[in-house]
Each structure stands twice: as structure tokens, then as C-alpha cells.
Design an enzyme around this catalytic site. Structure first.
Site: not given
Length: 168
Positions: A161, A119, A90, A122, A56, A115
Site C-alpha cells: 500500500r 499478536e 504513530s 497493542h 518507525w 501500524l
């Protein structure tokens, strides 16, 4: 003797040195801090390093993995001594890192994931589970688990990043 290094305090760095007998032990040495870590002094030619990464967030993950491999090569880790495994997300990093530590005879495992805060709660649950799982795993096995999981409030932060000059 080969070693994997970690950040230190006050210009010192803690390294895990691999002895001729194959055991790991802690060793302290001084590094030049003016421009960061001096990778020229690191010899990873005898190390076997695993990379476990999430599927992902492919654009961000592929750059993190590419940069990790580049850094390993700078430290003289041979390509044939880099073992790579992909997992769906992850959350699966700790179990895959555990299997790698148990079966691949690695000296360290680099875990890469992304990650993004949404909203719901999770994000917090997954971030906590992954970081706790990897910390617990390295304490249980004695094998360093490098936390290369970006935890960002927005996808734009994760992109910033993981790509370009600010890639971690």
C-alpha cells in the site's frame, strides 16, 4: 483563493477554501469522477501544509511522504510552504500535529504512519488512539488533519500500500 479538497459523494467534493482574510470556509464544487480527482483545478499556491510522519517503518513512511509531497506540488503548493516533522512512532502523531497546528500557521496537516497488527492488542489501542486523537484535533482546531496512517494486518500489506502503483 486557495483550497484543500476532500473526497465527496455523488461526484461532488467538499473543499476548504482559504479567503483573502485567511479564514477557512466550506465550499462545494463538482469534479470529474471518471478518472478520479482533477488536480489541475486545485490551486494550493497560497497554502502552507505540514507533514508529520513516524520514524518507525522508514521504508514505507519515506514513500508515503514522498508521494504526499508530490501530490502537494501537483496542487501548486510551494516547497517552502511544506513543513515536515518526524516523530518516533504513530502514537506521537496527534501531539506533533497539535504543536504544528499551533505554531507553524498551517492550513492542513498530513499525518503519515504505519501500524502492523501483531499478536497482542497493542495495535488496536494505538490505531484507536491515533485516529481519535487526529479527529479530535481537527474538530478542535478547525485545521484538517489528513489521516495517512496505514493500518495493516501484515508488513507485506503495508509495503504493497505504500510503494509502487498502489501507493496511497
Amino acid at each position: 483563493m486557495a483550497f484543500v479538497s476532500g473526497a465527496g459523494v455523488g461526484g461532488r467534493q467538499l473543499s476548504l477554501a482559504k479567503s483573502a482574510r485567511g479564514g477557512m470556509h466550506a465550499q462545494r464544487h463538482v469534479v470529474r469522477m471518471a478518472k478520479g480527482v482533477d488536480f489541475e483545478s486545485m490551486d494550493g499556491s497560497e497554502l502552507r501544509v505540514g507533514i508529520v510522519h513516524a520514524k518507525w517503518g522508514k521504508e514505507m513512511i519515506s514513500q508515503l511522504v514522498k508521494d504526499a509531497k508530490s501530490s502537494l506540488r501537483e496542487c501548486k503548493v510551494k516547497d517552502e510552504n511544506i513543513v515536515e516533522v518526524e516523530v518516533p512512532g504513530s502514537f506521537e502523531l496527534p501531539i506533533a500535529a497539535r504543536f504544528m497546528a499551533m505554531t507553524q500557521k498551517v492550513d492542513a496537516v498530513i499525518c503519515c504512519g504505519v501500524l502492523i497488527k501483531g499478536e497482542t492488542d497493542h495495535y488496536e489501542y494505538i490505531a484507536q488512539a491515533v485516529s481519535s486523537g487526529l479527529m479530535s484535533l481537527q474538530l478542535q482546531t478547525g485545521i484538517p488533519m489528513i489521516f495517512g496512517v496505514l493500518t495493516c494486518p501484515e508488513e507485506s500489506h503495508a509495503l504493497a500500500r505504500s510503494t509502487g502503483d498502489k501507493s496511497h
